[in-house]
Design an enzyme around this catalytic site. Sequence first.
Site, PDB file in Angstrom:
ATOM      1  N   GLU A  27      -4.986   1.868 -10.585  1.00 56.84           N
ATOM      2  CA  GLU A  27      -4.448   2.708  -9.503  1.00 56.84           C
ATOM      3  C   GLU A  27      -3.384   3.665 -10.030  1.00 56.84           C
ATOM      4  OE1 GLU A  27      -1.209   1.793  -7.154  1.00 56.84           O
ATOM      5  OE2 GLU A  27      -1.165  -0.356  -7.610  1.00 56.84           O
ATOM      6  N   LYS A  88       1.633   9.971  -1.812  1.00 59.43           N
ATOM      7  CA  LYS A  88       1.090   8.610  -1.910  1.00 59.43           C
ATOM      8  C   LYS A  88      -0.079   8.535  -0.936  1.00 59.43           C
ATOM      9  CE  LYS A  88       2.402   3.949  -0.388  1.00 59.43           C
ATOM     10  NZ  LYS A  88       3.465   3.152   0.273  1.00 59.43           N
ATOM     11  N   VAL A 108      -3.679   0.810  -3.706  1.00 56.98           N
ATOM     12  CA  VAL A 108      -4.785  -0.131  -3.911  1.00 56.98           C
ATOM     13  C   VAL A 108      -5.940   0.191  -2.966  1.00 56.98           C
ATOM     14  CG1 VAL A 108      -5.459  -2.564  -3.663  1.00 56.98           C
ATOM     15  CG2 VAL A 108      -3.359  -1.959  -4.890  1.00 56.98           C
ATOM     16  N   ASP A 142      -3.968  -2.085   2.268  1.00 57.72           N
ATOM     17  CA  ASP A 142      -4.644  -2.764   1.148  1.00 57.72           C
ATOM     18  C   ASP A 142      -5.441  -3.963   1.653  1.00 57.72           C
ATOM     19  OD1 ASP A 142      -3.295  -0.975  -0.452  1.00 57.72           O
ATOM     20  OD2 ASP A 142      -1.956  -2.460  -1.368  1.00 57.72           O
ATOM     21  N   LYS A 159       5.075  -9.377  -4.326  1.00 56.30           N
ATOM     22  CA  LYS A 159       6.489  -9.699  -4.480  1.00 56.30           C
ATOM     23  C   LYS A 159       7.080 -10.006  -3.126  1.00 56.30           C
ATOM     24  CE  LYS A 159       7.742  -5.943  -6.807  1.00 56.30           C
ATOM     25  NZ  LYS A 159       6.980  -4.715  -7.011  1.00 56.30           N
TER      26      LYS A 159
END
Length: 302
Positions: A27, A88, A108, A142, A159
Site C-alpha cells: 500500500e 489519502k 488498505v 478496511d 495498534k
Amino acid sequence: MTQIPPIRMTEEVATALAEGAPVVALESTIISHGMPWPQNAEMALRVEGVLREGGAVPATIAVVDGALCAGLDADQVERLGRGGAVVKAASRDLGACLVKGLTAGTTVSATMRIAALAGIGTFATGGIGGVHRGDGMDVSADLTELATTDVLVVCAGVKSILDIPRTVEMLETLRVPLAVFGTAEFPAFYTPHSGVIAGERFDDPAEIAAVRGANRALGLGTGMLVANPIPAQHALDAADIGATIDAALVAAEAEGVTGKDVTPFLLGRLNAVTEGKALAANIELVLNNARLAARIAVAAAG
Ligand code: PSU
Ligand code: MN
C-alpha cells in the site's frame, strides 16, 4: 457502462502476472500519510527488496495523476513520500481520484480494490484500520473491503489507537477469515501481545495459502487477514507505548481531529513523541510482514 483506464503496471509486474509468478501488493498511504519523509521512501524501497529476496515481485499500489498504478518507480515513490498534493484514498475515493486526476496514497481498502482488479491476490502492509476507541461508529473501510474483496492481507495486527477486541469482533461479524502466524494471540502492532485470543493459528505459510484456496472454493467471497506478530527483538515496551497512545488520543480529541485525518494524526504523534522508536518498530514489522507475504505468495504460485 463507463470503463476505467487499464491499471498502469511496471513491466516487472505485468510479466510476473502473465507468467503466474508470485506478486505481492504493497500500500502507499503508509508512505504518504503513515511515516515521515525521508524514512517513508527508504522503507518503501527496502520492503520491495525484501519481497524480491523472498522470490516475489513487489507491486506498490497508488494513484498517480489519476492513473491506478501497480508497481512504482523511485520518482513516484519520492513524490508520495514528500507529500504535498497527495491525498489519502480509501476505496470509495478512487472514482473521484480517477475523474479529478488526483495523486493518492491508497489505504488498505483502496489497495485491495486495485490489487483485485490487477489480479494480485496477496498484499503486505503494517497495520490495518479497524474500530476506533471511544467512537464506536468510526470503523475503517478496511474492514468492509476485507469482507467483500478477495485479497489476502498480511499485517502485524492493529495498534491500540484502535479498540482491538471490537476490531476482532467486527472481523468475525463480517466473516473475514483470520489466521494468526506462529501464535494464538492477535498481535498489537508494536507488541506481539494484545491479550485477545482470536483466529486460527498457523505455523506454515503454505497452509495459509491452502486455506485461502479452500475459502475460494467455498465461494466465501471475502478477503483473508493474516496477523503476524512483530519479532520480539523489535517490539516496544507495552506500557510505554500504551501511555503514548493514550496521550495521542487525548490530543486528537482536544484538537477536534475527525474523519480520515484521525489515523494519520495519531501516527504522526506517535512517531514524533517517541523520537523515532515507534517508527523504527513500524519499519521492522513491515519488513517482517513482507517476508511472510512472499512465502505465502510463493506457496500459492507453486
Ligand atoms: N495503521 C497503521 N499505519 C498506517 C495505517 C493504519 O498502523 O499507515 C493506514 C493504512 O493505509 C490503513 C489506513 O489502511 O491508515 C486506515 O485509515 P482509516 O483509519 O482512516 O480507515
Ligand atoms: Mn474513520
